[in-house]
Design an enzyme around this catalytic site. Structure first.
Site, PDB file in Angstrom:
ATOM      1  N   ASP A  32       0.788  -1.352  -0.108  1.00  0.00           N
ATOM      2  CA  ASP A  32      -0.040   0.014  -0.028  1.00  0.00           C
ATOM      3  C   ASP A  32       0.769   1.253   0.156  1.00  0.00           C
ATOM      4  O   ASP A  32       0.443   2.194  -0.639  1.00  0.00           O
ATOM      5  CB  ASP A  32      -0.926   0.077   1.405  1.00  0.00           C
ATOM      6  N   SER A  81     -14.076   7.263  -1.720  1.00  0.00           N
ATOM      7  CA  SER A  81     -12.958   6.971  -1.021  1.00  0.00           C
ATOM      8  C   SER A  81     -12.620   7.898  -0.212  1.00  0.00           C
ATOM      9  O   SER A  81     -13.377   9.022  -0.020  1.00  0.00           O
ATOM     10  CB  SER A  81     -11.815   6.956  -2.280  1.00  0.00           C
ATOM     11  N   LEU A  82     -11.406   7.882   0.687  1.00  0.00           N
ATOM     12  CA  LEU A  82     -10.950   8.707   1.229  1.00  0.00           C
ATOM     13  C   LEU A  82      -9.567   9.390   1.001  1.00  0.00           C
ATOM     14  O   LEU A  82      -8.818   8.652   0.400  1.00  0.00           O
ATOM     15  CB  LEU A  82     -10.893   8.226   2.908  1.00  0.00           C
ATOM     16  N   GLU A 112     -11.751   6.688  14.206  1.00  0.00           N
ATOM     17  CA  GLU A 112     -12.052   5.264  14.087  1.00  0.00           C
ATOM     18  C   GLU A 112     -10.931   4.594  13.405  1.00  0.00           C
ATOM     19  O   GLU A 112     -10.072   5.089  12.887  1.00  0.00           O
ATOM     20  CB  GLU A 112     -13.318   5.272  13.160  1.00  0.00           C
ATOM     21  N   LYS A 114      -9.275   2.395  10.777  1.00  0.00           N
ATOM     22  CA  LYS A 114      -9.333   2.307   9.561  1.00  0.00           C
ATOM     23  C   LYS A 114      -9.073   0.883   9.043  1.00  0.00           C
ATOM     24  O   LYS A 114      -7.902   0.278   9.334  1.00  0.00           O
ATOM     25  CB  LYS A 114      -8.379   3.287   8.543  1.00  0.00           C
ATOM     26  N   ARG A 135     -17.926  -2.396  -3.650  1.00  0.00           N
ATOM     27  CA  ARG A 135     -17.931  -1.087  -4.065  1.00  0.00           C
ATOM     28  C   ARG A 135     -18.144  -0.787  -5.371  1.00  0.00           C
ATOM     29  O   ARG A 135     -18.575   0.189  -5.966  1.00  0.00           O
ATOM     30  CB  ARG A 135     -16.650  -0.431  -3.366  1.00  0.00           C
ATOM     31  N   GLU A 170     -16.692  -3.063   6.095  1.00  0.00           N
ATOM     32  CA  GLU A 170     -15.528  -3.758   5.444  1.00  0.00           C
ATOM     33  C   GLU A 170     -15.704  -5.261   5.865  1.00  0.00           C
ATOM     34  O   GLU A 170     -16.102  -5.830   6.842  1.00  0.00           O
ATOM     35  CB  GLU A 170     -14.424  -3.398   6.134  1.00  0.00           C
ATOM     36  N   LYS A 287     -13.239  11.761  11.211  1.00  0.00           N
ATOM     37  CA  LYS A 287     -14.371  12.353  10.489  1.00  0.00           C
ATOM     38  C   LYS A 287     -15.104  13.533  11.280  1.00  0.00           C
ATOM     39  O   LYS A 287     -15.097  13.425  12.675  1.00  0.00           O
ATOM     40  CB  LYS A 287     -15.447  11.426  10.765  1.00  0.00           C
ATOM     41  N   LYS A 311      -2.667   7.024   7.495  1.00  0.00           N
ATOM     42  CA  LYS A 311      -2.241   5.461   7.673  1.00  0.00           C
ATOM     43  C   LYS A 311      -0.865   5.668   8.404  1.00  0.00           C
ATOM     44  O   LYS A 311      -0.049   6.324   8.374  1.00  0.00           O
ATOM     45  CB  LYS A 311      -2.111   5.357   6.214  1.00  0.00           C
TER      46      LYS A 311
HETATM   47  S1  IVH Z   1     -15.875   5.860   5.947  1.00  0.00           S
HETATM   48  C1  IVH Z   1     -17.075   8.763   2.006  1.00  0.00           C
HETATM   49  N1  IVH Z   1     -14.646   4.837   8.013  1.00  0.00           N
HETATM   50  O1  IVH Z   1     -11.224   2.979   3.557  1.00  0.00           O
HETATM   51  C2  IVH Z   1     -16.162   7.348   2.404  1.00  0.00           C
HETATM   52  N2  IVH Z   1     -14.135   4.164   5.808  1.00  0.00           N
HETATM   53  O2  IVH Z   1      -9.733   4.579   1.698  1.00  0.00           O
HETATM   54  C3  IVH Z   1     -16.479   7.255   3.801  1.00  0.00           C
HETATM   55  N3  IVH Z   1     -12.627   2.207   5.637  1.00  0.00           N
HETATM   56  O3  IVH Z   1     -14.006   3.508   1.166  1.00  0.00           O
HETATM   57  C4  IVH Z   1     -15.702   5.885   4.198  1.00  0.00           C
HETATM   58  N4  IVH Z   1     -12.359   1.820   7.648  1.00  0.00           N
HETATM   59  O4  IVH Z   1     -13.747   1.370   2.332  1.00  0.00           O
HETATM   60  C5  IVH Z   1     -14.565   4.958   6.632  1.00  0.00           C
HETATM   61  N5  IVH Z   1     -13.574   3.547   9.647  1.00  0.00           N
HETATM   62  C6  IVH Z   1     -13.829   3.850   8.406  1.00  0.00           C
HETATM   63  C7  IVH Z   1     -13.356   2.974   7.509  1.00  0.00           C
HETATM   64  C8  IVH Z   1     -13.177   3.128   6.129  1.00  0.00           C
HETATM   65  C9  IVH Z   1     -11.949   1.377   6.418  1.00  0.00           C
HETATM   66  C10 IVH Z   1     -12.405   2.255   4.040  1.00  0.00           C
HETATM   67  C11 IVH Z   1     -13.825   2.286   3.315  1.00  0.00           C
HETATM   68  C12 IVH Z   1     -13.229   3.563   2.562  1.00  0.00           C
HETATM   69  C13 IVH Z   1     -11.676   3.433   2.401  1.00  0.00           C
HETATM   70  C14 IVH Z   1     -11.115   4.890   1.984  1.00  0.00           C
END
Ligand code: IVH
Length: 665
Positions: A32, A81-82, A112, A114, A135, A170, A287, A311
């Site tokens: 990654d 995505s983020l 939170e 990830k 997705r 996930e 967030k 990350k």
């Molecule tokens: S919130 C609008 N919260 O990471 C997108 N995503 O790299 C809001 N992911 O698409 C996503 N843990 O698949 C969110 N606690 C978490 C997460 C998380 C893993 C994944 C998710 C997202 C991706 C982005």
């Protein structure tokens, strides 16, 4: 002369390739962090040259996991995505932007874990679970309901729910399960999965739900997509409570903080705790907690402005490289493996790492006795990043691959077109042994009672040197082997007899043709329908098969034209092994040769059960609807394929029509 246009094009192509490997094939070739670096580089170049068209750039999209064989489904609310970062400065900058936008407010951030898993969206209508979707490209994903339904932590109904709800989270695989599956694969001589994420991603895209059920997946939910009525939630932190109350598996710990300073402290705490979480955690997601502020902050084309992912750097450790061990695969290919002084890394003890091939060892000048830096990114099989030069012993010598092989008595050659050393002599006992083990393995001819110890004895006593020899064995010969009694001998003879009826692809796979794995064997069977047709095909004809490229075509053609192999195949035929695809034998069934397309989920039959019934009557299944389709078997929630079938005026069957049709034939 620097040429930004060319650099951008090259980087876009390279990232596009990695996106495909990660999202579609679930077999990434870089970790990654290396991927994120490429993306940052591209973003920087693009920012400096805004004149080049962006719309097609991977920086503007979220990848795409959709596969042809699945029904696709449009998310009610896109799955974005983020923004990613590894730097604290970026995180602070993210906070500043929001503070500027919302002055005079204390901003509460939710921190939170990830999760390094595979994104999924679960739809509930009137409180009832109706569908799980991947997705995909963010807008439209694959319907993976059959593979997701059996996962724990997914309630079938939820009480006092909104009329419509998309729950987001996930799917992941626990480490023990990952190791259990890899151990079975190793014993069968199959390629190992690199990490739990890839295995989870591959599992939710299996076409056979029974096979998916046999691998244990887990799921954790943290968010909502579409929600009607919309004002069901007002804060992010509330979602966690609500989801938990409904019976979903949720995050073990989240932190509601006042301002970025506190958020940063929480991220550090998360980092110290994450090794004990059941899910792989590769970072923190920060967030804005208040949904009103989220709505106001809005989105860029691919990610929200109210959230960011921080990350953690991949973990690295120094350790001693005790020796370079050489492993031999089914085709005689020699793979180097680093045997390490065991070291703790990302929560596990690491004692081996892959070294890929001779060139990699030479490029990094890796020598036994070196202190090396190993990295475990996500959960990827540990890699040797490089050596610590200052710690190299004075008498250290470069690793000579060829000489090392020789000292072990392994006679191998390096294929000029590849970086691989291979044992080329077919009568080499090590190679013969690997070939027989592979042939007998579960993924091939599945010959019970023919384990390593038995194969070794058959070879050393000259009773069997190749696959055909196995079918000449008799009980008396077997009784002469160690630990063989009347019963074990009869059992092995019976197992050999049964193996003659295996599916054609199992035989093709079992032959150990270089580059030809299980899926390619299945593709070859589906296209040619008999071993003889494959054996007599030229390269051009072989390449016509979907999934067979030029390298595989060349390898197949070379294999089948080699005189020894011609004799081997003749003997296998003479001993009565199945050389035909099962459906040909059904030539006189009314449905022979007909093409079925399956769509949606059926009330009682799984996809694989339906496919099996179709194949038994000599018909076949296809993944896409076209004019050539004879029947469309449609279940609940069938989407675009159903619509296309109606448009083309095709015959559409429900489950009971299907039973009737099959029984009649
Ligand atoms: S919130 C609008 N919260 O990471 C997108 N995503 O790299 C809001 N992911 O698409 C996503 N843990 O698949 C969110 N606690 C978490 C997460 C998380 C893993 C994944 C998710 C997202 C991706 C982005």
């Amino acid at each position: 002369m620097p040429n930004p246009q060319e650099d951008i094009a090259k980087l876009r192509a390279e990232i596009g390739k990695h996106d495909r490997l990660y999202y579609k094939d679930a077999t990434p070739s870089i970790d990654d962090q290396a991927y994120d670096r490429l993306k940052t580089e591209l973003t920087t170049l693009e920012a400096a040259s805004p004149e080049f068209n962006f719309s097609e750039s991977p920086t503007q999209s979220v990848g795409d996991d959709r596969l042809e064989a699945f029904e696709s489904y449009t998310h009610r609310m896109p799955m974005l995505s983020l923004d990613n970062t590894y730097s604290m400065e970026d995180l602070i900058e993210f906070g500043r932007r929001l503070e500027k936008r919302f002055p005079e407010q204390i901003l509460n951030y939710l921190v939170e874990p990830k999760i390094d898993g595979v994104a999924v969206s679960l739809t509930y209508e009137q409180g009832k679970f109706v569908r799980a979707v991947s997705r995909g490209n963010g807008t439209e994903g694959d319907d993976i309901t059959s593979n997701v339904r059996p996962i724990a932590g997914l309630p079938n109904t939820i009480e006092n729910a909104p009329d419509l709800l998309e729950v987001r989270g996930e799917i992941y695989m626990r480490h023990e399960e990952f190791e259990r599956i890899n151990a079975i694969r190793e014993a069968a001589g199959q390629q190992l999965y690199a990490n739990p994420r890839n295995l989870a991603a591959g599992t939710i895209k299996l076409l056979d739900p029974a096979e998916a059920r046999a691998r244990k997946l887990d799921m954790v939910l943290y968010g909502v997509g579409a929600c009607e009525p919309a004002r069901f939630f007002s804060h992010q932190a509330e979602i966690q409570q609500k989801l938990k109350g409904w019976g979903f598996s949720v995050l073990e710990k989240i932190w509601l903080t006042d301002g970025m300073e506190q958020a940063w402290q929480s991220i550090k705490e998360l980092d110290s705790l994450r090794q004990n979480f059941t899910y792989p955690t590769d970072g923190a997601v920060v967030k804005l907690d208040d949904f009103r502020l989220q709505d106001e902050a809005g989105f860029t084309s691919k990610s929200p402005r109210w959230a960011i992912a921080y990350k953690f750097e991949a973990e690295r450790a120094e350790t001693l490289l005790k020796e370079i061990s050489l492993q031999i695969g089914r085709t005689g290919a020699v793979t180097p493996v680093a045997i390490l002084q065991p070291v703790q890394l990302a929560g596990t003890t690491v004692s081996r790492a892959t070294l890929h091939n001779e060139d990699e060892i030479r490029r990094k000048d890796i020598r036994p006795g070196d202190t090396v830096l190993v990295q475990k990114a996500g959960e990827i099989i540990p890699q040797v990043l490089g050596i610590i030069e200052s710690k190299r012993p004075a008498d250290s010598q470069p690793f000579d691959f060829g000489a090392h092989l020789e000292s072990l008595g392994i006679i191998a050659e390096r294929d000029p077109s590849e970086a691989v050393w291979r044992i080329t002599r077919k009568d080499d006992p090590i190679r013969q042994q690997r070939a027989l083990q592979h042939f007998a393995s579960r993924a091939c001819m599945d010959i019970e009672n023919l384990g390593t110890a038995v194969v070794e004895q058959l070879l050393s006593r000259g009773l069997a040197k190749n696959q055909a020899d196995l079918y000449t064995l008799n009980t008396e010969q077997l009784l002469g082997l160690d630990k063989f009694a009347e019963k074990s001998a009869t059992n092995l003879i019976a197992a050999l007899e049964v193996s003659k009826t295996r599916a054609l692809w199992q035989l093709i796979h079992g032959l150990g043709i270089p580059h030809v794995g299980k899926q390619s064997a299945k593709d070859l069977e589906a296209y040619f329908e008999s071993l003889d047709a494959i054996a007599s095909a030229n390269e051009e004809q072989l390449e016509e098969v979907d999934g067979i490229g030029s390298i595989m075509a060349q390898s197949l053609h070379a294999w089948f034209t080699e005189p020894d192999h011609i004799i081997l195949i003749d003997r296998l035929r003479e001993y009565g092994l199945n050389f035909q695809s099962a459906r040909i034998e059904m030539g006189d069934s009314a449905l022979a040769g007909k093409i079925f397309v399956l769509t949606g989920s059926l009330p009682n039959l799984t996809r694989s059960e339906a496919s099996e019934m179709i194949e038994k009557v000599g018909a076949r299944t296809s993944s896409s609807v076209s004019k050539k389709t004879d029947y469309v078997l449609a279940g609940e929630a069938s989407g675009s394929k159903y619509a296309k079938a109606v448009k083309l005026g095709l015959q559409i069957l429900d489950e009971s029509d299907f039973h009737e049709l099959i029984n009649a034939s």
